[in-house]
Design an enzyme around this catalytic site. Structure first.
Site, short mmCIF file in Angstrom:
data_model
loop_
_atom_site.label_atom_id
_atom_site.label_comp_id
_atom_site.label_asym_id
_atom_site.label_seq_id
_atom_site.Cartn_x
_atom_site.Cartn_y
_atom_site.Cartn_z
N ALA A 66 5.67 -1.73 6.56
CA ALA A 66 5.55 -1.13 7.90
C ALA A 66 5.73 -2.20 8.99
O ALA A 66 6.44 -1.99 9.97
CB ALA A 66 4.21 -0.43 8.04
N ASN A 73 -7.07 -5.34 5.22
CA ASN A 73 -5.72 -5.84 4.90
C ASN A 73 -5.84 -7.12 4.09
O ASN A 73 -6.96 -7.60 3.83
CB ASN A 73 -4.91 -6.06 6.20
N ASP A 122 -3.98 -1.97 4.44
CA ASP A 122 -4.21 -1.28 3.17
C ASP A 122 -5.11 -0.08 3.39
O ASP A 122 -5.03 0.90 2.67
CB ASP A 122 -4.83 -2.23 2.15
N CYS A 153 1.22 -11.86 4.95
CA CYS A 153 1.51 -11.10 3.73
C CYS A 153 2.86 -10.39 3.83
O CYS A 153 3.73 -10.79 4.62
CB CYS A 153 0.38 -10.10 3.44
N ALA A 166 0.81 -1.23 0.00
CA ALA A 166 0.00 0.00 0.00
C ALA A 166 0.85 1.29 0.00
O ALA A 166 0.53 2.24 -0.72
CB ALA A 166 -0.94 -0.02 1.19
P1 RI2 Z 1 2.79 -1.73 3.35
C1 RI2 Z 1 -0.30 -5.21 0.82
O1 RI2 Z 1 -1.18 -5.30 -0.24
C2 RI2 Z 1 -0.65 -6.13 1.98
O2 RI2 Z 1 -2.02 -6.30 2.20
C3 RI2 Z 1 0.05 -5.39 3.10
O3 RI2 Z 1 -0.37 -5.80 4.37
C4 RI2 Z 1 -0.35 -3.96 2.76
O4 RI2 Z 1 -0.24 -3.89 1.34
C5 RI2 Z 1 0.42 -2.87 3.41
O5 RI2 Z 1 1.70 -2.82 2.92
P2 RI2 Z 1 -0.77 -5.89 -1.70
O6 RI2 Z 1 -0.22 -4.73 -2.51
O7 RI2 Z 1 2.32 -0.40 2.89
O8 RI2 Z 1 0.20 -7.02 -1.54
O9 RI2 Z 1 2.94 -1.79 4.84
O10 RI2 Z 1 -2.08 -6.36 -2.26
O11 RI2 Z 1 4.02 -2.21 2.61
#
Ligand code: RI2
Length: 342
Positions: free
Chosen positions: A149, A224, A214, A145, A34
């Site tokens: 963060a 999330n 997310d 996942c 995200a």
């Molecule tokens: P950061 C991701 O989504 C995951 O759901 C993860 O928990 C969230 O983004 C937050 O990620 P995806 O892009 O911003 O894999 O903490 O669908 O990196």
């Protein structure tokens, strides 16, 4: 590849193609996470502004709005995208009240984009600093996942000398958990990779669950990666702490007005092969990318502004977005919803 790596000449001659590349990188998840996609989107807006051949300020604003619309159609759940774009557009709008001069608006967009990117990187760093204090020596953690963060919270705790181990769910269907496992393990942290459905089997051994987000709704519900809410339910049952690491630009201002966060549903081919889909065409496959964890199952949300209980989300949203008009907020919500959902 970083947005800025694209050569000046290609971008200048072909701003539209460049924007399309940035959008499709987000859509296809070549760029994911995200926070990361928000920075990528804002970088794209910056490049559009910087290399625009608009004749005047009004034309530039129309071009930026069109770029925002395209980017927001890529990943509908990512509130971070809308907030990143809002950050830039709001500052351009304020600048336009003083002057509609093309160069004034161009500079406002570039400066706002630079500021958002810088602040968002600092936010992850600060979350690491604050969240890491919650991790104790001897802890057993579980994460789901790949969240930059959440990883930063664990990385920082480890670097500060705390010793703990982590269960990492592999995270079907795209296996982002493997990325987390590789990063944590490369830091020297003992990691056990498990299938998603083994979460309950191990939950009684776990002291703390640490995940990213997310989106965070006004009532403190956390959106999330799919499977997060199952893990939260298990943590609740086992009285295990459930901690969310989330930058405040993932908080959704539209939810204050009763809007729901749209859950992205991705292609069935991420779950089974195209061959399978052809052979068993009567089987319907669904692939929601996210789920919603209710606030009752969230113990704390670590933001760059400090730790809050989920009930504190509304205050954060008021502080951050209180000055923005409701119609401005809802405009970007509309862009995120695909036509067939309207
Ligand atoms: P950061 C991701 O989504 C995951 O759901 C993860 O928990 C969230 O983004 C937050 O990620 P995806 O892009 O911003 O894999 O903490 O669908 O990196």
């Amino acid at each position: 590849m970083a947005v800025e790596d694209i050569s000046f000449v290609v971008v200048y001659l072909n701003n539209a193609k460049f924007l399309e590349k940035a959008a499709s990188d987000i859509e296809s998840m070549r760029v994911r996470g995200a926070g990361n996609i928000a920075r990528h989107a804002v970088s794209a807006m910056r490049m559009v502004a910087k290399y625009s051949r608009a004749k005047d300020g009004k034309a530039l604003m129309i071009e930026l709005e069109a770029a925002a619309k395209r980017i927001l159609s890529t990943r509908p759940t990512a509130v971070s995208l809308a907030n990143g774009i809002r950050y830039v557009m709001y500052r351009v709008k304020i600048a336009s009240m003083g002057s509609m001069d093309l160069e004034v608006l161009r500079s406002a967009a570039v400066a706002a984009a630079d500021e958002f990117i810088e602040e968002s990187i600092k936010a992850v760093d600060r979350i690491g600093e604050i969240g890491s204090r919650r991790i104790r020596n001897g802890d057993v953690l579980l994460t789901h996942c790949h969240s930059a963060a959440a990883v930063e919270v664990m990385r920082r705790a480890w670097m500060d000398g705390r010793r703990f181990s982590v269960y990492v769910t592999e995270t079907r269907p795209r296996f982002q958990g493997r990325e987390t496992a590789i990063i944590l393990s490369s830091l020297g942290i003992p990691v056990t990779l498990i299938v998603d459905s083994a979460a309950r089997y191990f939950m009684n051994d776990v002291d703390r669950v640490v995940v990213g987000a997310d989106a965070v709704a006004a009532n403190g519900a956390v959106v999330n990666k799919i499977g997060t809410s199952t893990i939260a339910t298990l943590a609740h049952e086992a009285r295990t702490q459930f901690m969310v690491a989330s930058e405040t630009y993932k908080f959704s201002p539209e939810t204050v007005m009763g809007e729901l966060v749209t859950v992205e549903e991705r292609d069935a081919s991420e779950v089974v092969s195209k061959n399978f889909l052809r052979k068993y065409s009567k089987i319907r496959v669904r692939n929601p990318a996210f789920d919603i964890t209710p606030p009752e199952y969230v113990d704390l949300i670590v933001t760059e502004r400090g730790v809050i209980p989920p009930q504190g989300a509304i205050m954060v949203i008021h502080e951050l977005f209180g000055s923005i008009q409701q119609d401005e907020l809802l405009k970007y919500q509309t862009y995120r919803i695909t036509e067939d959902q309207q």
